[in-house]
Design an enzyme around this catalytic site. Structure first.
Site, short mmCIF file in Angstrom:
data_model
loop_
_atom_site.label_atom_id
_atom_site.label_comp_id
_atom_site.label_asym_id
_atom_site.label_seq_id
_atom_site.Cartn_x
_atom_site.Cartn_y
_atom_site.Cartn_z
NE ARG A 24 -2.79 -0.89 3.53
CZ ARG A 24 -2.77 -2.07 4.17
NH1 ARG A 24 -3.12 -3.16 3.51
NH2 ARG A 24 -2.43 -2.14 5.43
CB CYS A 45 -7.82 -18.20 15.48
SG CYS A 45 -6.37 -17.15 15.53
CB VAL A 83 13.45 -19.75 4.26
CG1 VAL A 83 14.80 -19.11 4.53
CG2 VAL A 83 12.69 -18.99 3.18
CG ASN A 308 -3.39 -9.99 12.18
OD1 ASN A 308 -3.41 -9.92 10.96
ND2 ASN A 308 -3.79 -11.07 12.82
CE1 TYR A 429 -28.38 -2.92 34.46
CE2 TYR A 429 -29.25 -0.68 34.61
CZ TYR A 429 -29.40 -2.04 34.81
OH TYR A 429 -30.57 -2.53 35.32
#
Ligand code: FAD
Length: 451
Positions: A24, A45, A83, A308, A429
Site C-alpha cells: 500500500r 484460530c 527457507v 497482525n 448498563y
C-alpha cells in the site's frame, strides 16, 4: 532504477500483514513471500471450529490465496517453498522448493522473518506415530480432519490443558468423542491462577472431559504405524488420537547459525519498530519476542492479535514509515462449549517472582441483571498492587457475555489504571447486558477495600 526487494519468510498473519502494508505504501517495491505450506493468509484460530464442523469448509479459513495476492496486490507468494538458511553477511536466503526438491539462493534488500511458532512436541519414543498431531498451520488442521474421517476414533487424549487443548477438546466433544486431558501442571489452564483454573476444571468435568493433572507424558505406544496409547508417569491411556497442546515455541531453528539474536526461548529479539539486531532484517508475529507492559520485561506470547499488529508495524517501517509496537499485557480469551475464559496481565505467581506486593480477590456476579432471562454466573478475579491499588492482572470465567469484559481490564492495564480508576469508568448498563454495577467494577470495589 533498481527496485527495492522485500523478501518475507512466512505467509500468514504477520508476514502478509506486513507485505500488504508495504505494497500500500510502496507500489514500486518488489515483494516476494516464501511459505513452506500450501496456504497463505489463513486463520489458524479457526482450526478448532473447522474440526468441530461449525465451519464447514477449510477454504472458509483462507483470507487470501497466492493468486489473489499476485493479481490484486502484485505480491508474489511462493507456497511450498521453505527457507533453510539466512545469510545476513551476503543479504540472501537459501530456499528449498518442496515440489521439486531444488534449492536456490534468493537475495534481498529488506528481509522480514515471520515464521510463526510450532506446536511443542517432546522427542519421546514413538512421537512420530500416525495419529499424533500438533495444531499450528492449516495443513495440520486439514490432516486431523482427514484422520478423523478415515479412522473414526472414539476417543482422544489431549496433552496439555492450555487454550488450544481446550478448544480442541470442544471440537472433539462436538464430534461425539470421549476426551481425556493430561497436564503436568496441578491445574488446567496454567495461564490462570490455580483457583480460577479449578473452576475451568470443574466446568470441563461437567462436560464429561476426563482430566489427569500433575501427570507427565513419558512416551507413546504404536501399533501397525498408528498411535495406540499415551504412557504417562502414572498410567497407560489407550487411544488412537493424540492432540498436542503443550505450548508453542518460536519457529526459528533455521536461524541458529545466523547473526540474528535470539532470546533464551529462541524467539527473535526485536526493538519496538520490529527491527532485529541486523540491519534491514525485521521480524514479527509468533517467532518474535515482545515487551510485557506490566512487568516491563521481554516476553514471548503467540497470539493472532499480536502477530497482525506487529506485522503492520514492521510493514510500515520497512516501507519507510515510523510506527512503534508498545508491547502487550498478555490478553487472551477462549471458549469451551458454553464456558468463556479470559485473562490479562500478571498472575499471582508472576507477582511473587517479580517481588510485587499484591492483593487479590474473586467475586461471583451475573452476566445480566439477576431477573433477566439467561443471566449466568460470572467469576472475576482481580490482582492489584498493595498500597497504590494499581491493577496488575485480571481473570474472568463465565458463560455467554463473560469473556469480552476482559477488554476493560486490558485497557486499564495498558494505561496503568488503579482500582479507583476502574470504579470511576462510565461503563454501559441495561438488564440484558449486565447488572447495574458491571462485574469488573464489583470486583474492583471489593478489592479496593483490601489495599
Ligand atoms: C488452534 C489455534 C487456535 C488459535 N486461536 C487463537 C485465538 O483465538 N486468538 C489469537 O489471538 N490467537 C490464536 N491462535 C494463535 C494465532 O493463530 C497465531 O498467533 C498466529 O497465526 C501467528 O501468526 P504468524 O504469522 O506469526 O505465524 P503463523 O500463523 O504460524 O505463520 C507462520 C507461517 O510461516 C511458515 N513458515 C514457517 N517456517 C518457514 C520457513 N522456514 N520457510 C517458509 N515458511 C515458513 C508456516 O508454514 C506458517 O504458515 C491460535 C492458534 C492455533 C494453532
Amino acid at each position: 532504477m533498481k527496485k527495492t526487494k522485500l523478501v518475507v519468510i512466512g505467509g500468514d498473519a504477520a508476514g502478509m500483514s506486513a507485505a500488504s502494508k508495504v505494497r500500500r505504501e510502496q507500489p514500486d517495491f518488489e515483494i516476494i513471500v516464501f511459505e513452506k505450506s500450501e496456504y497463505t493468509s489463513y486463520s489458524a484460530c479457526g482450526i478448532p471450529y473447522f474440526i468441530s464442523g461449525k465451519v464447514e469448509e477449510l477454504d472458509e479459513l483462507i483470507v487470501r490465496s497466492p493468486t489473489q495476492f499476485i493479481e490484486k496486490y502484485n505480491i508474489q507468494a511462493k507456497t511450498l517453498h521453505e527457507v533453510l538458511e539466512v545469510d545476513t553477511d551476503q543479504n540472501r536466503i537459501l530456499v528449498c522448493n518442496r515440489k521439486d526438491k531444488t534449492q536456490f539462493w534468493e537475495s534481498y534488500d529488506a528481509l522480514l522473518i515471520a515464521t510463526g511458532g510450532k506446536a511443542f512436541c517432546p522427542e519421546v519414543k514413538n512421537h512420530t506415530a500416525n495419529g499424533i498431531f500438533g495444531i499450528q498451520t492449516l495443513t495440520s488442521g486439514s490432516k486431523v480432519d482427514t484422520f478423523l474421517k478415515k479412522h473414526q476414533p472414539k476417543s482422544a487424549v489431549i496433552i496439555g490443558g492450555g487454550y488450544i487443548g481446550l478448544e480442541m477438546a470442544e471440537a472433539l466433544i462436538l464430534r461425539g468423542m470421549k476426551v481425556t486431558i493430561v497436564d503436568r501442571a496441578p491445574e488446567v489452564m496454567s495461564t490462570l491462577d490455580p483457583d480460577m483454573g479449578k473452576k475451568v476444571h470443574e466446568a470441563l468435568e461437567n462436560l464429561g472431559v476426563e482430566i489427569f493433572n500433575s501427570e507427565s507424558l513419558d512416551h507413546f505406544e504404536e501399533k501397525d504405524g498408528l498411535v495406540s496409547a499415551v504412557v504417562t508417569d502414572k498410567q497407560t491411556i489407550k487411544t488412537n488420537l493424540v492432540i498436542l497442546g503443550m505450548g508453542t515455541a518460536p519457529n526459528t531453528s533455521f536461524l541458529i547459525n545466523s547473526n540474528i539474536e535470539l532470546s533464551e526461548k529462541k524467539a527473535i529479539k526485536v526493538n519496538d519498530k520490529q527491527q532485529t539486531n541486523v540491519k534491514n532484517v525485521w521480524s514479527a508475529g509468533d517467532c518474535a519476542e515482545t515487551l510485557h507492559l506490566v512487568s516491563n520485561k521481554p516476553f514471548y506470547i503467540a497470539l493472532g492479535t499480536v502477530a497482525n499488529k506487529t506485522g503492520l508495524v514492521a510493514g510500515t517501517n520497512i516501507a519507510g514509515g515510523d510506527l512503534k509496537f508498545p508491547g502487550v499485557v498478555a490478553t487472551a480469551v477462549c471458549k469451551i462449549c458454553v464456558h468463556e475464559i479470559a485473562r490479562t496481565g500478571l498472575l499471582e505467581k508472576e507477582c511473587v517472582d517479580l517481588k510485587i506486593d499484591f492483593v487479590s480477590t474473586i467475586i461471583k456476579s451475573k452476566t445480566r441483571a439477576h431477573y433477566y432471562p439467561e443471566a449466568k454466573d460470572i467469576f472475576v478475579k482481580l490482582i492489584a498492587e498493595k498500597g497504590t491499588g494499581k491493577l496488575l492482572g485480571g481473570q474472568i470465567i463465565g458463560e455467554e457475555g463473560a469473556a469480552k469484559r476482559i477488554d476493560v481490564l486490558a485497557t486499564a492495564l495498558t494505561y496503568k489504571l488503579t482500582l479507583q480508576n476502574i470504579i470511576d469508568l462510565d461503563l454501559s448498563y441495561a438488564p440484558p447486558f449486565s447488572p447495574v454495577w458491571d462485574p469488573v467494577q464489583t470486583a474492583a470495589r471489593k478489592l479496593i477495600g483490601m489495599i
